[in-house]
Write an enzyme that holds these catalytic residues in place. Sequence first.
Site, short mmCIF file in Angstrom:
data_model
loop_
_atom_site.label_atom_id
_atom_site.label_comp_id
_atom_site.label_asym_id
_atom_site.label_seq_id
_atom_site.Cartn_x
_atom_site.Cartn_y
_atom_site.Cartn_z
N ASP A 39 0.78 -1.12 -0.05
CA ASP A 39 0.07 0.02 -0.01
C ASP A 39 0.92 1.28 -0.17
OD1 ASP A 39 -3.25 0.43 1.10
OD2 ASP A 39 -1.86 2.00 1.03
N ILE A 40 0.58 2.37 -0.51
CA ILE A 40 1.20 3.36 -0.91
C ILE A 40 1.39 4.38 0.51
CG2 ILE A 40 -0.32 4.92 -1.76
CD1 ILE A 40 1.37 5.88 -4.11
N GLU A 105 -12.35 3.27 -1.67
CA GLU A 105 -11.95 4.50 -2.71
C GLU A 105 -11.45 3.83 -3.95
OE1 GLU A 105 -8.72 6.23 -0.31
OE2 GLU A 105 -9.92 7.30 0.96
N VAL A 106 -10.86 2.83 -4.08
CA VAL A 106 -10.43 2.44 -5.28
C VAL A 106 -11.39 1.25 -5.72
CG1 VAL A 106 -8.57 1.22 -6.61
CG2 VAL A 106 -8.12 2.89 -4.95
N HIS A 110 -9.87 -5.17 -3.53
CA HIS A 110 -8.73 -5.28 -2.83
C HIS A 110 -8.79 -5.75 -1.57
CE1 HIS A 110 -9.93 -1.46 -2.89
NE2 HIS A 110 -9.48 -1.16 -1.73
N HIS A 112 -6.92 -5.55 2.19
CA HIS A 112 -5.91 -5.11 2.85
C HIS A 112 -5.23 -6.39 3.54
CE1 HIS A 112 -6.87 -0.71 2.04
NE2 HIS A 112 -8.12 -1.38 1.73
P1 AMP Z 1 -9.76 1.48 -0.04
O1 AMP Z 1 -10.29 2.51 0.90
O2 AMP Z 1 -10.03 0.16 0.71
O3 AMP Z 1 -10.22 1.28 -1.28
O4 AMP Z 1 -8.29 1.53 0.04
C1 AMP Z 1 -7.46 1.85 -1.06
C2 AMP Z 1 -6.01 1.87 -0.69
O5 AMP Z 1 -5.35 2.02 -1.85
C3 AMP Z 1 -5.51 2.99 0.28
O6 AMP Z 1 -5.05 2.13 1.57
C4 AMP Z 1 -4.44 3.60 -0.49
O7 AMP Z 1 -3.38 3.99 0.50
C5 AMP Z 1 -4.07 2.62 -1.48
N1 AMP Z 1 -3.63 3.13 -2.92
C6 AMP Z 1 -4.14 4.29 -3.58
N2 AMP Z 1 -3.11 4.28 -4.65
C7 AMP Z 1 -2.07 3.45 -4.50
C8 AMP Z 1 -1.02 3.18 -5.23
N3 AMP Z 1 -0.89 3.82 -6.37
N4 AMP Z 1 -0.34 2.15 -5.01
C9 AMP Z 1 -0.41 1.39 -3.73
N5 AMP Z 1 -1.73 1.56 -3.22
C10 AMP Z 1 -2.34 2.81 -3.21
#
Ligand code: AMP
Length: 126
Positions: A39-40, A105-106, A110, A112
Site C-alpha cells: 500500500d502506498i 476508494e479504489v 482489494h 488489505h
Molecule cells: P480502500 O479505501 O479500501 O479503497 O483502500 C485503497 C487503498 O489503496 C488505500 O489504502 C491507499 O493508500 C491505496 N492506494 C492508492 N493508490 C495506490 C497506489 N498507487 N499504490 C498502492 N496503494 C495505493
Amino acid sequence: MTVSGLPPYDDTNIFARILRGEIPAKRVYEDEWALAFHDIAPQAPNHVLVIPKGKYCSFADFSAAASDAEIAGFIRAVGNVARELGLEEPGYRLLANMGNHGGQEVPHLHVHLFGGRFLGRMISAG
Ligand code: AMP
C-alpha cells in the site's frame, strides 16, 4: 449499476493500471489469479493489497459473479502472500472495504493485509 451497487467496472482505476503495468507498484506476489503490492500509505509495518486479476469492482460482484476457480485462486493467493511475508505467526488482519459505507476508494476489489505489530481488537469508524 452492477450487482455490487457500484458503477460498472472502470478500466482506468488505479489498480487496473497497476495490473497492466502502466503505474509502478512495489510488487510482492503474483500468480495466475492475483497480484499483491505494498500500500502506498501503509497503516501498519506490513500493509499489502491483494487484488484479483479479473475485472471486479468489489467483494460484492466478485462473490456473485466470479468463477469458483477465480475465487479459490484469489483466496489461496491471499494466504500465500501472508505466508510468504512470514505473518502467520504472530498473525495478521484482512480487510476488504466495499462501497460507500465501507469506505472503498479504489473500485477494483482489494484485500488489505496488515501485520507486523499488534493491531488491537477492531478498526475504528473514524
Ligand atoms: P480502500 O479505501 O479500501 O479503497 O483502500 C485503497 C487503498 O489503496 C488505500 O489504502 C491507499 O493508500 C491505496 N492506494 C492508492 N493508490 C495506490 C497506489 N498507487 N499504490 C498502492 N496503494 C495505493
